[in-house]
Design an enzyme around this catalytic site. Structure first.
Site, PDB file in Angstrom:
ATOM      1  N   CYS A   1      36.112  45.001  38.783  1.00  0.00           N
ATOM      2  CA  CYS A   1      36.150  43.575  38.430  1.00  0.00           C
ATOM      3  C   CYS A   1      35.005  43.205  37.500  1.00  0.00           C
ATOM      4  CB  CYS A   1      36.095  42.715  39.686  1.00  0.00           C
ATOM      5  SG  CYS A   1      34.602  42.946  40.647  1.00  0.00           S
TER       6      CYS A   1
ATOM      7  N   CYS B   1      34.325  42.419  47.741  1.00  0.00           N
ATOM      8  CA  CYS B   1      33.247  41.544  47.279  1.00  0.00           C
ATOM      9  C   CYS B   1      32.108  41.522  48.297  1.00  0.00           C
ATOM     10  CB  CYS B   1      33.781  40.137  47.047  1.00  0.00           C
ATOM     11  SG  CYS B   1      35.381  40.095  46.209  1.00  0.00           S
TER      12      CYS B   1
HETATM   13 FE1  FES Z   1      34.593  41.337  41.966  1.00  0.00          FE
HETATM   14 FE2  FES Z   1      34.860  39.724  43.962  1.00  0.00          FE
HETATM   15  S1  FES Z   1      36.325  40.171  42.470  1.00  0.00           S
HETATM   16  S2  FES Z   1      33.202  41.008  43.545  1.00  0.00           S
END
Ligand code: FES
Length: 126
Positions: free
Chosen positions: A35, A104
């Protein structure tokens, strides 16, 4: 059905312990390659206690809420307890995270572990 618990929303909107500690005793940074989110944790350690902790998170709402909650969970606690903090404990303290957001909270656990590693390296301990 709400995707996020009220605690997640609260810690996302009013994150605790945001910032930088100058001359921190330990600094840990982790990123999630998928991400692209980044989390940095600063620790001030006195007599084996987490005297202060601050974070900077460039990431999603869950990452910000997780960092905020994680800092609250270790502040004032012995180093051994901070080392033992798991992402499950962080997620539970937030009343849960959606399944696809659990990674996360892993960032928070890893950033704290890295900051403690840095602390041990600096103080020349195992
Ligand atoms: Fe990357 Fe939450 S989507 S840490």
């Amino acid at each position: 059905m709400a995707l996020y618990s009220e605690k997640v929303m609260d810690h996302f909107r009013n994150p605790r312990n945001v910032g930088v500690i100058e001359n921190a005793d330990g600094v840990g940074e982790v990123g999630n390659a998928k991400c692209g989110d980044i989390m940095k944790i600063y620790l001030k350690i006195e007599n084996d206690i987490i005297a202060d902790v601050k974070f900077e998170t460039f990431g999603c709402a869950s990452a910000i809420a997780s960092s905020s909650m994680a800092t609250e969970l270790i502040k004032g606690k012995p180093v051994s307890e901070a080392l033992a903090l798991t992402n499950q404990a962080v997620a539970e303290a937030l009343d849960g995270l959606p399944a696809h957001k659990v990674h996360c909270s892993v960032l928070a656990e890893e950033a704290i572990k890295n900051a403690l590693k840095d602390y041990y390296a600096k103080s020349n301990m195992e």
